[in-house]
Design an enzyme around this catalytic site. Structure first.
Site, PDB file in Angstrom:
ATOM      1  N   CYS A  80     -26.634 -17.975 109.242  1.00  0.00           N
ATOM      2  CA  CYS A  80     -26.212 -19.235 108.652  1.00  0.00           C
ATOM      3  C   CYS A  80     -25.156 -19.910 109.522  1.00  0.00           C
ATOM      4  CB  CYS A  80     -25.628 -18.986 107.264  1.00  0.00           C
ATOM      5  SG  CYS A  80     -26.709 -18.042 106.180  1.00  0.00           S
TER       6      CYS A  80
ATOM      7  N   ARG B  85     -29.447 -21.671 115.289  1.00  0.00           N
ATOM      8  CA  ARG B  85     -29.337 -20.360 114.663  1.00  0.00           C
ATOM      9  C   ARG B  85     -30.537 -20.060 113.760  1.00  0.00           C
ATOM     10  NH1 ARG B  85     -23.692 -18.596 113.171  1.00  0.00           N
ATOM     11  NH2 ARG B  85     -22.444 -19.100 114.976  1.00  0.00           N
TER      12      ARG B  85
ATOM     13  N   TRP C  61     -29.834 -19.401 106.135  1.00  0.00           N
ATOM     14  CA  TRP C  61     -30.980 -18.541 106.417  1.00  0.00           C
ATOM     15  C   TRP C  61     -31.040 -17.541 105.276  1.00  0.00           C
ATOM     16  CZ3 TRP C  61     -31.762 -13.298 108.296  1.00  0.00           C
ATOM     17  CH2 TRP C  61     -33.069 -13.070 108.743  1.00  0.00           C
TER      18      TRP C  61
ATOM     19  N   ASN D 239     -21.696 -17.190 105.305  1.00  0.00           N
ATOM     20  CA  ASN D 239     -22.599 -16.554 106.253  1.00  0.00           C
ATOM     21  C   ASN D 239     -22.409 -15.051 106.114  1.00  0.00           C
ATOM     22  OD1 ASN D 239     -24.125 -15.704 108.437  1.00  0.00           O
ATOM     23  ND2 ASN D 239     -22.545 -16.200 109.951  1.00  0.00           N
ATOM     24  N   GLY D 240     -23.507 -14.311 105.939  1.00  0.00           N
ATOM     25  CA  GLY D 240     -23.390 -12.867 105.812  1.00  0.00           C
ATOM     26  C   GLY D 240     -24.062 -12.359 104.552  1.00  0.00           C
TER      27      GLY D 240
ATOM     28  N   GLU E 254     -42.221  -7.443 125.492  1.00  0.00           N
ATOM     29  CA  GLU E 254     -41.512  -8.716 125.378  1.00  0.00           C
ATOM     30  C   GLU E 254     -42.497  -9.885 125.297  1.00  0.00           C
ATOM     31  OE1 GLU E 254     -38.632 -11.860 125.580  1.00  0.00           O
ATOM     32  OE2 GLU E 254     -38.799  -9.891 124.642  1.00  0.00           O
TER      33      GLU E 254
ATOM     34  N   LYS F 135     -42.669 -12.513 122.188  1.00  0.00           N
ATOM     35  CA  LYS F 135     -42.547 -13.961 122.337  1.00  0.00           C
ATOM     36  C   LYS F 135     -43.711 -14.680 121.653  1.00  0.00           C
ATOM     37  CE  LYS F 135     -38.753 -14.603 124.255  1.00  0.00           C
ATOM     38  NZ  LYS F 135     -38.347 -13.484 123.400  1.00  0.00           N
TER      39      LYS F 135
ATOM     40  N   GLU G  48     -43.339 -14.471 117.892  1.00  0.00           N
ATOM     41  CA  GLU G  48     -42.207 -15.244 117.376  1.00  0.00           C
ATOM     42  C   GLU G  48     -42.534 -16.717 117.193  1.00  0.00           C
ATOM     43  OE1 GLU G  48     -37.965 -13.558 118.816  1.00  0.00           O
ATOM     44  OE2 GLU G  48     -39.297 -14.120 120.458  1.00  0.00           O
TER      45      GLU G  48
ATOM     46  N   HIS H 169     -55.943   5.825 124.007  1.00  0.00           N
ATOM     47  CA  HIS H 169     -55.487   6.721 122.936  1.00  0.00           C
ATOM     48  C   HIS H 169     -55.423   6.004 121.593  1.00  0.00           C
ATOM     49  CE1 HIS H 169     -54.620   9.981 125.704  1.00  0.00           C
ATOM     50  NE2 HIS H 169     -54.041   9.097 126.511  1.00  0.00           N
TER      51      HIS H 169
ATOM     52  N   LYS I 119     -31.229 -17.179 115.036  1.00  0.00           N
ATOM     53  CA  LYS I 119     -30.826 -16.935 116.414  1.00  0.00           C
ATOM     54  C   LYS I 119     -30.025 -15.653 116.536  1.00  0.00           C
ATOM     55  CE  LYS I 119     -30.446 -17.727 120.752  1.00  0.00           C
ATOM     56  NZ  LYS I 119     -31.627 -17.512 121.590  1.00  0.00           N
TER      57      LYS I 119
END
Length: 607
Positions: A2, A27, A74, A98-99, A479, A483, A486, A502, A602
């Site tokens: 947030c 964020r 968020w 925030n939190g 990665e 990406k 996301e 496998h 973020k």
């Protein structure tokens, strides 16, 4: 994560609060709100979704007032609805948060038993009720905050206003970042320096457990025990221009194209090309005594750590353990005193990584931190601070922060190898040479953007995509898959190429594109043999390699993406570019929100 901003001024603040929220959009968020005090009343506007929805409400229904707080949320507790959006108003108190308040359920049950009625599903509203109860019982704002903060368990940054005290803001932090800003006849509070950049360059970072009483003329800071304290006032050095997209369509694309410059800036801090040496900041301890390295990180930073594991073990011959931060403490790791614990984070505030750092500190580890925010909590708690110089990264999906982390980690690996006696002067000089070549090679990679965009249209219709690589290209495959997930919302997985047979090879058909990352070199032939197993089963392959690799193995591929020929040491930095651009162009082709993908933040400041 947030976003919070508050302004106490002599002029109306709503427009500047909204501007501050725009600087915090990077964020990630799902609702936004603003509250001011006007004519003795708390006035509020909130909206679901993008900040433009809130701005549109303010055009139709303006919000006067010379003191105000604003928030991008968020969602953690409660769906992203207007009722759950901040600021929350409870009686004569309004606040943003925030939190996460971990003990909110027991506090909520206590308050409900006393007859208090809740208007939202959030943990934040509990704090509002506790403060309102204190005020109703005769406490002033400072007394109310001092009484309530000890009851809160978890992580929080708070900005609070009181209707009957319109010349006052109070902020508090525990486990989540918060800064105060000093102006001329007005003062500020925000989640970070970027939020306050156009308002002031004079800021102070609140430390763990601090809370601040802000008026137009003064800022008074108290510590966890309610004792007055002084915190250094510094110049943030952050410019509002740093969040301009320029001529780019998205921040993510701008940040991908910034990589040659920011990697060069970062390497400049760690290399001495004239002396052919790698240089680290003054440490105050000897790296030569390190017998084991423990790397801890989350997300993209974790994949940077996986690549670094190859480097540390290859060059320095030091064993490396690596953990996802959210798992690290809970497996009760064995940490011998004197080991090096290395934490990697863009923001330096990621809750899981910060908690892991403190656990390692308690286990008598030497703490090293690779971080993009040198004033962050992790940076301040490190024995060895290794800053990147990526600048503010606005796109939620990390790009330039990742390659800058790799630059620092490569330099650290070389330094550790030299300290351990496993690197001669000539070998160190060769590493310096290769690293100094990385920015130019990355620039060459960016020159293939149009080619990569064309390939993206072949990938965009897929529902599933696989990425393959060997050695350091295996973390790069992870990665690349991250990406794509996301920002395009396509299901993607990264695998070590040799692991295909496998199990994952059962997924192969002509509807599952396979991205193979295979620069020419010692692992190329084995990677290509795994690629051919995919092709033999009808799989459609996109090969990312250099001219030599494409000449040898590109003929039967659905598409190829050519990269410059580079030394294996810097291949991860160079090959980051095509996997980032491929994900970007696929997302654009699908029409998703590239810079602010759904459900993501973020920086994650809750566990």
């Amino acid at each position: 994560m947030c976003g919070i901003i508050g302004i106490l001024s002599k002029e109306d603040v709503a427009d500047r609060l909204v501007d501050g929220l725009r600087r915090l959009e990077y964020r990630g968020y799902d609702s936004a709100g603003i509250c001011t005090i006007h004519n003795g009343a708390l006035e509020r506007r909130r909206a679901e979704g993008k900040l433009n929805n809130l701005a549109a409400k303010l055009v139709l229904d303006p919000l006067p007032g010379t003191v105000g707080i604003a928030h991008t949320r968020w969602a953690t507790h409660g769906a992203p609805t207007e009722d759950n959006a901040h600021p929350h108003i409870v009686g004569d108190v309004t606040l943003v948060h925030n939190g996460i308040i971990e003990n909110f359920k027991s506090l909520r049950n206590e308050l409900i038993a006393q007859g208090r009625v809740f208007a939202s599903q959030t943990d934040t509203e509990v704090v509002g009720h506790l403060l309102a109860r204190e005020v109703e019982q005769g406490a002033d704002p400072k007394q109310a905050v001092a009484n309530v903060l000890p009851r809160l368990q978890g992580a929080f940054a708070l900005a609070i206003m009181f209707r009957a005290w319109p010349d006052l803001l109070i902020g508090a932090r525990l486990g989540a970042p918060l800064v105060v800003g000093y102006g001329d006849g007005e003062n500020y509070i925000g989640s970070d320096a970027l939020a306050l950049a156009p308002l002031t360059q004079k800021i102070a970072y609140l430390e763990e457990g601090d809370w601040a009483v802000i008026t137009r003329e003064s800022i008074e800071i108290f510590d966890l025990n309610n004792h007055p304290v002084e915190r250094p006032v510094t110049s943030s050095g952050v410019s509002g221009a740093m969040i301009d997209k320029g001529n780019y369509r998205h921040f993510m694309l701008k940040e991908i194209f910034e990589q040659p410059v920011v990697v060069a800036q970062t390497l400049r801090s760690y290399l001495r090309p004239l002396e052919n040496q790698v240089a680290l900041p003054d440490m105050g301890f000897n790296l030569g005594g390190i017998k084991r390295v423990t790397i801890v990180a989350c997300g993209t930073s974790y994949y940077a750590g996986l690549i670094a594991k190859y480097w540390f073990e290859k060059f320095a011959r030091v064993p490396v353990d690596i953990d996802v931060a959210s798992e690290f403490r809970y497996r009760d790791p064995v940490l011998e005193p004197g080991g090096l614990a290395l934490f990697i984070s863009q923001s330096g505030e990621t809750a899981d990584t910060l908690a892991a750092l403190r656990h390692a500190r308690a286990e008598k580890q030497i703490i090293a931190v690779v971080v993009n925010v040198p004033t962050s909590s992790m940076a301040r708690e490190a024995d060895l601070l290794l800053p990147t110089h990526a600048g503010p990264e606005i796109g939620v999906a990390s790009t330039k922060a990742f390659t800058c982390q790799l630059s620092v980690l490569a330099a650290l690996a070389a330094n550790l190898a030299r300290a351990n006696g496993h690197l001669s002067a000539d070998e160190e000089g060769a590493i310096v040479k290769h690293l100094t070549e990385a920015p130019a090679a990355m620039n060459q990679a960016l020159g293939h953007d149009d080619e990569i965009e064309a390939v993206a249209h072949l990938i965009a219709p897929a529902r599933d995509v696989l990425y393959l690589g060997r050695g350091p290209d295996f973390p790069m495959a992870l990665e690349g898959a991250l990406k794509l997930k996301e920002i395009s919302y396509i299901h993607a997985e990264g695998y070590a190429a040799g692991e295909m047979k496998h199990g994952p090879i059962a997924l192969i058909d002509d509807a599952v594109p396979v991205i193979v990352i295979a620069p020419s070199g010692p692992l190329f032939e084995k990677t290509v043999s795994n690629m051919q197993e995919v092709q033999a089963r009808g799989g459609k392959v996109v090969l990312i390699s250099d001219a030599e690799g494409i000449a040898q193995a590109g003929e039967d591929c659905m598409a190829t993406i050519e990269m410059p020929t580079v030394h294996p040491l810097i291949a991860p930095l160079v090959y980051a570019v095509p996997v980032q651009l491929l994900a970007y162009h696929v997302a654009v082709a699908k029409g998703t929100d590239v810079d602010q993908p759904r459900n993501l933040a973020k920086s994650v400041t809750v566990e």
